[in-house]
Scaffold this motif. Sequence first.
Motif, PDB file in Angstrom:
ATOM      1  N   GLU A 246       0.860  -1.185   0.000  1.00  0.00           N
ATOM      2  CA  GLU A 246       0.000   0.000   0.000  1.00  0.00           C
ATOM      3  C   GLU A 246       0.894   1.232   0.000  1.00  0.00           C
ATOM      4  OE1 GLU A 246      -2.763  -0.077   3.191  1.00  0.00           O
ATOM      5  OE2 GLU A 246      -3.729  -1.954   2.542  1.00  0.00           O
ATOM      6  N   LEU A 247       0.686   2.099  -0.981  1.00  0.00           N
ATOM      7  CA  LEU A 247       1.528   3.285  -1.121  1.00  0.00           C
ATOM      8  C   LEU A 247       0.860   4.496  -0.482  1.00  0.00           C
ATOM      9  CD1 LEU A 247       2.677   2.971  -4.855  1.00  0.00           C
ATOM     10  CD2 LEU A 247       3.990   2.399  -2.807  1.00  0.00           C
ATOM     11  N   LYS A 248       1.699   5.362   0.101  1.00  0.00           N
ATOM     12  CA  LYS A 248       1.214   6.638   0.634  1.00  0.00           C
ATOM     13  C   LYS A 248       1.472   7.728  -0.401  1.00  0.00           C
ATOM     14  CE  LYS A 248       2.233   5.249   5.388  1.00  0.00           C
ATOM     15  NZ  LYS A 248       3.051   5.538   6.601  1.00  0.00           N
ATOM     16  N   GLU A 249       0.614   8.730  -0.401  1.00  0.00           N
ATOM     17  CA  GLU A 249       0.736   9.820  -1.364  1.00  0.00           C
ATOM     18  C   GLU A 249       2.090  10.507  -1.258  1.00  0.00           C
ATOM     19  OE1 GLU A 249      -0.031  12.357  -4.433  1.00  0.00           O
ATOM     20  OE2 GLU A 249      -1.155  10.560  -3.813  1.00  0.00           O
ATOM     21  N   GLU A 250       2.583  10.679  -0.004  1.00  0.00           N
ATOM     22  CA  GLU A 250       3.858  11.376   0.166  1.00  0.00           C
ATOM     23  C   GLU A 250       5.034  10.571  -0.412  1.00  0.00           C
ATOM     24  OE1 GLU A 250       2.600   9.952   4.387  1.00  0.00           O
ATOM     25  OE2 GLU A 250       1.654  10.768   2.573  1.00  0.00           O
ATOM     26  N   GLU A 251       4.886   9.230  -0.466  1.00  0.00           N
ATOM     27  CA  GLU A 251       5.947   8.400  -1.056  1.00  0.00           C
ATOM     28  C   GLU A 251       6.010   8.625  -2.570  1.00  0.00           C
ATOM     29  OE1 GLU A 251       6.287   4.402   1.637  1.00  0.00           O
ATOM     30  OE2 GLU A 251       4.440   4.640   0.472  1.00  0.00           O
ATOM     31  N   ILE A 252       4.845   8.726  -3.187  1.00  0.00           N
ATOM     32  CA  ILE A 252       4.791   8.967  -4.633  1.00  0.00           C
ATOM     33  C   ILE A 252       5.375  10.332  -4.952  1.00  0.00           C
ATOM     34  CG2 ILE A 252       3.269   9.229  -6.635  1.00  0.00           C
ATOM     35  CD1 ILE A 252       1.336   7.285  -5.197  1.00  0.00           C
ATOM     36  N   GLU A 253       4.984  11.340  -4.169  1.00  0.00           N
ATOM     37  CA  GLU A 253       5.476  12.700  -4.407  1.00  0.00           C
ATOM     38  C   GLU A 253       6.978  12.789  -4.178  1.00  0.00           C
ATOM     39  OE1 GLU A 253       3.185  15.213  -1.886  1.00  0.00           O
ATOM     40  OE2 GLU A 253       1.317  14.966  -3.049  1.00  0.00           O
ATOM     41  N   ALA A 254       7.472  12.119  -3.142  1.00  0.00           N
ATOM     42  CA  ALA A 254       8.910  12.150  -2.835  1.00  0.00           C
ATOM     43  C   ALA A 254       9.712  11.512  -3.964  1.00  0.00           C
ATOM     44  CB  ALA A 254       9.172  11.432  -1.514  1.00  0.00           C
ATOM     45  N   TYR A 255       9.204  10.388  -4.497  1.00  0.00           N
ATOM     46  CA  TYR A 255       9.903   9.736  -5.602  1.00  0.00           C
ATOM     47  C   TYR A 255       9.965  10.658  -6.808  1.00  0.00           C
ATOM     48  CZ  TYR A 255      11.158   6.341  -9.188  1.00  0.00           C
ATOM     49  OH  TYR A 255      11.804   5.691 -10.215  1.00  0.00           O
ATOM     50  N   TYR A 256       8.864  11.306  -7.093  1.00  0.00           N
ATOM     51  CA  TYR A 256       8.791  12.211  -8.252  1.00  0.00           C
ATOM     52  C   TYR A 256       9.819  13.336  -8.111  1.00  0.00           C
ATOM     53  CZ  TYR A 256       6.879  15.600 -11.572  1.00  0.00           C
ATOM     54  OH  TYR A 256       6.726  16.510 -12.590  1.00  0.00           O
ATOM     55  N   LYS A 257       9.925  13.894  -6.916  1.00  0.00           N
ATOM     56  CA  LYS A 257      10.859  14.995  -6.698  1.00  0.00           C
ATOM     57  C   LYS A 257      12.313  14.524  -6.798  1.00  0.00           C
ATOM     58  CE  LYS A 257       7.712  17.716  -3.800  1.00  0.00           C
ATOM     59  NZ  LYS A 257       7.417  18.200  -2.411  1.00  0.00           N
ATOM     60  N   ARG A 258      12.588  13.324  -6.251  1.00  0.00           N
ATOM     61  CA  ARG A 258      13.964  12.803  -6.275  1.00  0.00           C
ATOM     62  C   ARG A 258      14.411  12.465  -7.692  1.00  0.00           C
ATOM     63  NH1 ARG A 258      12.318   9.629  -1.959  1.00  0.00           N
ATOM     64  NH2 ARG A 258      12.359   7.774  -3.300  1.00  0.00           N
ATOM     65  N   HIS A 259      13.454  12.087  -8.550  1.00  0.00           N
ATOM     66  CA  HIS A 259      13.783  11.641  -9.906  1.00  0.00           C
ATOM     67  C   HIS A 259      13.271  12.622 -10.955  1.00  0.00           C
ATOM     68  CE1 HIS A 259      13.936   8.023  -7.384  1.00  0.00           C
ATOM     69  NE2 HIS A 259      14.852   7.584  -8.236  1.00  0.00           N
ATOM     70  N   MET A 260      13.250  13.887 -10.576  1.00  0.00           N
ATOM     71  CA  MET A 260      12.716  14.894 -11.480  1.00  0.00           C
ATOM     72  C   MET A 260      13.423  14.892 -12.836  1.00  0.00           C
ATOM     73  SD  MET A 260      10.404  17.290 -11.655  1.00  0.00           S
ATOM     74  CE  MET A 260      10.011  17.816  -9.991  1.00  0.00           C
ATOM     75  N   ASN A 261      14.730  14.622 -12.828  1.00  0.00           N
ATOM     76  CA  ASN A 261      15.491  14.620 -14.095  1.00  0.00           C
ATOM     77  C   ASN A 261      14.950  13.600 -15.095  1.00  0.00           C
ATOM     78  OD1 ASN A 261      17.197  16.678 -13.381  1.00  0.00           O
ATOM     79  ND2 ASN A 261      18.785  15.321 -12.567  1.00  0.00           N
TER      80      ASN A 261
END
Length: 639
Positions: A246-261
Motif C-alpha cells: 500500500e503506497l502513501k501519497e507522500e511516497e509517490i510525491e517524494a519519488y517524483y521529486k527525487r527523480h525529477m530529471n
Amino acid sequence: MLDFLRRKKRSFVILLIFFAIIVVFIFWGVGPTPQQGSENQVVARVDGIPIYGSTYEDAYRRELEYYKRALGEKFSPEVLERLNLRERTINAIIDRILVLKEAERQGVEVSPEEVRERIFSTSIFQQNGVFSKELYFAILQANRIKPAEYEDTVRQELMIEKMADSVTRDVTVTDEEVWKKFLVENRKVSLNYIVVEKEGFRKVVKPDEEALGKFFKEHGSNYMVPPKVRVLYAWIDKDALLEEVELKEEEIEAYYKRHMNEYRVPARVRARHILIRPDSSTEDKEKAWQEARERIEKILERVEKGEDFSELAKRFSQDPGSAQKGGELGWFEEGMMVKEFEQAAFSLEKGEVSPIVKTQYGFHIIKVDDRKPGKTISLKEARAEIEEKLKRRYAMRLARKRMAEFHTLLKKTDSTDELEEQARRFGITVKVTDYMDAHGGDEELLGNKDLKEAAFTLPRGGVSGIIDADKGFYILKVIDRVEAHMPEFEEVKEKVREDYTEYMAMKLAEEKAEEILEKAMAGEDVKELALKEGLKMGNTVFFSMRDGVIPDLGIFVAQRQAIFTLKEELPLYPEVIRHQDGFYVFWLRSSQEPSKEAFEKVKKRLRDALLMEKRRERFSQWISELREKADIEIREELL
C-alpha cells in the motif's frame, strides 16, 4: 527501424545487429592503454600491460554470444570445446595489444575524417543506404556504449588495418598460383573406395577378465560416478506480494521529486546542414581550410538569395550521411552533436539559417526546420508509472525480508513439516528434489547457473544465501550429498565389456585398413585385396572441393586438398579416413578437368581471394614474431 530498436532494446536483438561489426563490438574497450584494477584480477600481462578479468570476460562473453547466435541450433558443448574460445579470446586480446603498441611506436595515425568515413559507411547505421545519426546513437545507447568509446575502438581497428597493409603490401600472387587454386577448387573427381567396418571385428574380440580389468584402470575416468545431491529449495516470486503493498501519497510525491530529471524532456531541434570539408590530401592545411571557407561562403550567398537549401545540400554538401536527403539530420537533442554545431543549431528559431559554423569536420551552414521546447512531465502524467515502480520495489523488499526469515529457520531445523507450514504463511513455495547430478534432474535448479553452482558446491546440510534468480528469490539446503567416486569393477563390468569390444573392434578395423593401404601403395592390386578380405567396395559420384563433402558418403573433405590432385599414375589417397564406424581407403576412379574459359571468368575473384589469404598468413606470421619478442604472461588458472 528505430521503433523496432526501442521495442527491443533490452533483448539480444541489438547484439545480433552488432554481428555485422563483430570485431569492433567484441573488442570494444580492449587496447594497450592500462586499465584500473587490483593485482589479483589480472589474467595476463603483455610487456607489463595488465589484462583484467573483466576485460577478458566481457570479450569472451561477446564472442560466445556471437557464435551462439550465428550457429543457432548447431551450437553445442562439443562445438564450444572445438572452438577453444577461452584460449582464442585471450590470445586475440594479446595480439590486438601488440599490434596497437607497434602501430603507436611506428607513428601510425588515424584522422577523425577516417573514423567518420568508416562509421558512415557501416551498413547497420544506414537507412535506405544513407547514414542516420539517430540510428547510430540509438544502437550505441541500446548497448550502453558511449559514442566516444565506440569511435576510439573504430580508430584502433583502422590502425590495425593500416599496420596489416604495411606488413603485407609486398605480398604478390602469380598466375600459376591462381591456376593451381582454381584446379584444386573446381576439378571434380569420382573415387573408388574400400570400407573396413567395425562391425566385422566385433565377433573376433574375446576379452578375458585381465584385459577388462586393465581397460577399466586405463579408462577409469569414463566410469566415474558424478556427485549427486538431494536438495530442498524454497522460492518466492518477486511480484508475489504486490497486492500487499500500500503506497502513501507522500511516497509517490517524494519519488517524483527525487527523480525529477527522469521526467524532464530536453529541447530538440530538427535541422539540416551543408558541410564543406578541407581537402585532406593537400599538404598545406591552412590553405585547405581557407579554400573550404571560400567555397561555403559562395554557397551561403546562394542560400541568402533564396535558393532551395535542400537542393544546394544535395549538390554541394560533403556529408555522405545527409547530402542525398537534402542535408536532413533528423531530430536531435543536446549532447548528440559536436559543441560548436550544437550551440549554433539551438540558437536558431524555426526556419532560420545560421552563419558559417566551423567544427573539426569543416564548415557548416545549418537550417532549423522545426524545434520542440523542453518540458517536464507532470506528477499526474507520471503517477501510474511511479506507482508501478514503487510497488514492485516494495514487493521485492518484502519478499526478500520473508526469505531472510525463512533462511534463519532453514538453518535451525530439518523438519519438512515445520518448513512447509512457515512457507505457507509467507507465500513461499518449497520443493524437495530427488537425487540428481549436474546433467540431469530438477530443470529449474539446473537451468540457472547460480542455483546449480550452489546445489553442487554446498556440503551436506549446507544452506545457501538468498539467490536472486530472474523473477524470484531462492534459498537451497543440501539434504544429502554423495561425492563423486569410482565404482567397483563388478558394478560396471558389462559396460566395460561393451566399451572394450567397441574399442578393439575399431582398432582392428583401422589396422586392417592401414594394412590394405600399405600393400596397395607397395603395388598390390587394391581390388584383389578387398575381395580377398571380403570387404565392401563402392564408388562415389563426381564432387569438387567446393562441395565440402563427398555427397553420397557425407565425409568432410574440404580440408583434404590432396584428394583433388590425385592422378592416374598416382591414384591412391595416402591416408585412411575414419568416418562413423568404418575406415575408408580411396583411389581415383575418374576426373573432370575444369576449362580455361571457366577459369578466365573467375580469375580475378580467385586472385583477390588468394592474395587476401596470403596476406592473412603473412600478417599472422608477423604477429607471431611480435609475440616472440614480447614478455607475455598468461594465468591459465584464471581463464
